[in-house]
Design a protein around this motif. Structure first.
Motif, PDB file in Angstrom:
ATOM      1  N   PHE A  37       0.857  -1.174   0.000  1.00 27.93           N
ATOM      2  CA  PHE A  37       0.000   0.000   0.000  1.00 27.93           C
ATOM      3  C   PHE A  37       0.895   1.226   0.000  1.00 27.93           C
ATOM      4  N   GLN A  38       0.619   2.159  -0.910  1.00 23.29           N
ATOM      5  CA  GLN A  38       1.426   3.370  -1.018  1.00 23.29           C
ATOM      6  C   GLN A  38       0.903   4.474  -0.107  1.00 23.29           C
ATOM      7  N   ARG A  39      -0.374   4.405   0.217  1.00 21.36           N
ATOM      8  CA  ARG A  39      -1.004   5.421   1.063  1.00 21.36           C
ATOM      9  C   ARG A  39      -1.838   4.742   2.138  1.00 21.36           C
ATOM     10  N   GLY A  40      -1.996   5.432   3.251  1.00 16.74           N
ATOM     11  CA  GLY A  40      -2.798   4.892   4.340  1.00 16.74           C
ATOM     12  C   GLY A  40      -4.233   4.620   3.946  1.00 16.74           C
ATOM     13  N   GLN A  41      -4.794   5.501   3.122  1.00 20.24           N
ATOM     14  CA  GLN A  41      -6.179   5.324   2.696  1.00 20.24           C
ATOM     15  C   GLN A  41      -6.361   4.023   1.927  1.00 20.24           C
ATOM     16  N   GLU A  42      -5.375   3.645   1.122  1.00 24.36           N
ATOM     17  CA  GLU A  42      -5.437   2.376   0.386  1.00 24.36           C
ATOM     18  C   GLU A  42      -5.546   1.209   1.361  1.00 24.36           C
ATOM     19  N   LEU A  43      -4.767   1.258   2.425  1.00 28.32           N
ATOM     20  CA  LEU A  43      -4.804   0.196   3.431  1.00 28.32           C
ATOM     21  C   LEU A  43      -6.172   0.139   4.099  1.00 28.32           C
ATOM     22  N   LEU A  44      -6.711   1.294   4.438  1.00 26.64           N
ATOM     23  CA  LEU A  44      -8.020   1.327   5.096  1.00 26.64           C
ATOM     24  C   LEU A  44      -9.136   0.801   4.196  1.00 26.64           C
ATOM     25  N   GLU A  45      -8.983   0.946   2.886  1.00 24.77           N
ATOM     26  CA  GLU A  45     -10.015   0.529   1.952  1.00 24.77           C
ATOM     27  C   GLU A  45      -9.908  -0.930   1.512  1.00 24.77           C
ATOM     28  N   THR A  46      -8.835  -1.601   1.894  1.00 27.43           N
ATOM     29  CA  THR A  46      -8.663  -2.985   1.450  1.00 27.43           C
ATOM     30  C   THR A  46      -9.689  -3.902   2.112  1.00 27.43           C
ATOM     31  N   GLU A  47     -10.082  -4.905   1.381  1.00 26.96           N
ATOM     32  CA  GLU A  47     -10.995  -5.921   1.909  1.00 26.96           C
ATOM     33  C   GLU A  47     -10.214  -7.096   2.511  1.00 26.96           C
ATOM     34  N   GLU A  48      -8.904  -7.056   2.362  1.00 37.95           N
ATOM     35  CA  GLU A  48      -8.054  -8.132   2.863  1.00 37.95           C
ATOM     36  C   GLU A  48      -8.017  -8.136   4.382  1.00 37.95           C
ATOM     37  N   ASP A  49      -7.984  -9.313   4.967  1.00 39.41           N
ATOM     38  CA  ASP A  49      -7.843  -9.461   6.409  1.00 39.41           C
ATOM     39  C   ASP A  49      -6.357  -9.683   6.690  1.00 39.41           C
ATOM     40  N   LEU A  50      -5.663  -8.621   7.059  1.00 40.75           N
ATOM     41  CA  LEU A  50      -4.218  -8.670   7.244  1.00 40.75           C
ATOM     42  C   LEU A  50      -3.865  -9.096   8.662  1.00 40.75           C
ATOM     43  N   ASP A  51      -2.859  -9.957   8.764  1.00 42.31           N
ATOM     44  CA  ASP A  51      -2.410 -10.444  10.064  1.00 42.31           C
ATOM     45  C   ASP A  51      -1.298  -9.593  10.660  1.00 42.31           C
ATOM     46  N   ILE A  52      -0.438  -9.057   9.796  1.00 41.66           N
ATOM     47  CA  ILE A  52       0.709  -8.261  10.232  1.00 41.66           C
ATOM     48  C   ILE A  52       0.775  -7.007   9.368  1.00 41.66           C
ATOM     49  N   LEU A  53       1.047  -5.864  10.002  1.00 39.87           N
ATOM     50  CA  LEU A  53       1.174  -4.609   9.272  1.00 39.87           C
ATOM     51  C   LEU A  53       2.524  -3.965   9.560  1.00 39.87           C
ATOM     52  N   PHE A  54       3.177  -3.497   8.510  1.00 37.58           N
ATOM     53  CA  PHE A  54       4.362  -2.662   8.627  1.00 37.58           C
ATOM     54  C   PHE A  54       3.948  -1.286   8.110  1.00 37.58           C
ATOM     55  N   LEU A  55       4.011  -0.276   8.983  1.00 39.68           N
ATOM     56  CA  LEU A  55       3.538   1.053   8.622  1.00 39.68           C
ATOM     57  C   LEU A  55       4.665   2.072   8.697  1.00 39.68           C
ATOM     58  N   ASP A  56       4.760   2.891   7.662  1.00 38.45           N
ATOM     59  CA  ASP A  56       5.675   4.022   7.660  1.00 38.45           C
ATOM     60  C   ASP A  56       5.114   5.073   8.614  1.00 38.45           C
ATOM     61  N   ILE A  57       5.969   5.708   9.367  1.00 36.46           N
ATOM     62  CA  ILE A  57       5.518   6.743  10.293  1.00 36.46           C
ATOM     63  C   ILE A  57       5.250   8.052   9.562  1.00 36.46           C
ATOM     64  N   GLU A  58       6.155   8.422   8.639  1.00 35.69           N
ATOM     65  CA  GLU A  58       6.022   9.694   7.931  1.00 35.69           C
ATOM     66  C   GLU A  58       5.543   9.466   6.501  1.00 35.69           C
ATOM     67  N   MET A  59       4.260   9.753   6.272  1.00 37.76           N
ATOM     68  CA  MET A  59       3.663   9.664   4.940  1.00 37.76           C
ATOM     69  C   MET A  59       2.801  10.896   4.722  1.00 37.76           C
ATOM     70  N   PRO A  60       2.666  11.332   3.467  1.00 40.11           N
ATOM     71  CA  PRO A  60       1.762  12.462   3.211  1.00 40.11           C
ATOM     72  C   PRO A  60       0.306  12.051   3.446  1.00 40.11           C
ATOM     73  N   GLU A  61      -0.520  12.996   3.706  1.00 35.04           N
ATOM     74  CA  GLU A  61      -1.962  12.814   3.909  1.00 35.04           C
ATOM     75  C   GLU A  61      -2.291  12.169   5.250  1.00 35.04           C
ATOM     76  N   MET A  62      -1.713  11.011   5.553  1.00 36.45           N
ATOM     77  CA  MET A  62      -2.010  10.313   6.797  1.00 36.45           C
ATOM     78  C   MET A  62      -0.743   9.608   7.271  1.00 36.45           C
ATOM     79  N   ASP A  63      -0.247  10.007   8.442  1.00 36.14           N
ATOM     80  CA  ASP A  63       0.976   9.367   8.930  1.00 36.14           C
ATOM     81  C   ASP A  63       0.661   8.025   9.602  1.00 36.14           C
ATOM     82  N   GLY A  64       1.699   7.294   9.908  1.00 30.44           N
ATOM     83  CA  GLY A  64       1.538   5.956  10.477  1.00 30.44           C
ATOM     84  C   GLY A  64       0.856   5.944  11.830  1.00 30.44           C
ATOM     85  N   HIS A  65       1.058   6.993  12.630  1.00 32.32           N
ATOM     86  CA  HIS A  65       0.398   7.058  13.941  1.00 32.32           C
ATOM     87  C   HIS A  65      -1.119   7.173  13.776  1.00 32.32           C
ATOM     88  N   ARG A  66      -1.542   8.061  12.896  1.00 34.43           N
ATOM     89  CA  ARG A  66      -2.985   8.235  12.643  1.00 34.43           C
ATOM     90  C   ARG A  66      -3.575   6.967  12.038  1.00 34.43           C
TER      91      ARG A  66
END
Length: 82
Positions: A37-66
């Protein structure tokens, strides 16, 4: 099979992390699907049931903390360390 999500706005970082994760999975004898996923919104919109997530902290639009807060509020059963 487990599903792993990698969310980072930089393609090179996604590729490096994928290589590292694949090495660990191979050594552990674990099969997994890795989704990108290139953007946080893409991750939020996925229908996949993910077991493990690796998130970048600094991203445009939505950071990893949010993003972490939104994912946790969407699925209270997931344990996501911050």
């Amino acid at each position: 099979m487990i599903k792993i999500g990698i969310c980072d706005d930089e393609q090179i970082v996604r590729e490096i992390l994928k290589q590292k994760v694949e090495i660990c999975l191979r050594e552990a004898g674990v099969r997994a699907d890795i989704l990108f996923f290139q953007r946080g919104q893409e991750l939020l919109e996925t229908e996949e049931d993910l077991d493990i997530l690796f998130l970048d902290i600094e991203m445009p639009e939505m950071d990893g903390h949010r993003l972490t807060k939104l994912v946790k509020s969407d699925d209270a059963t997931k344990d996501i360390p911050i």
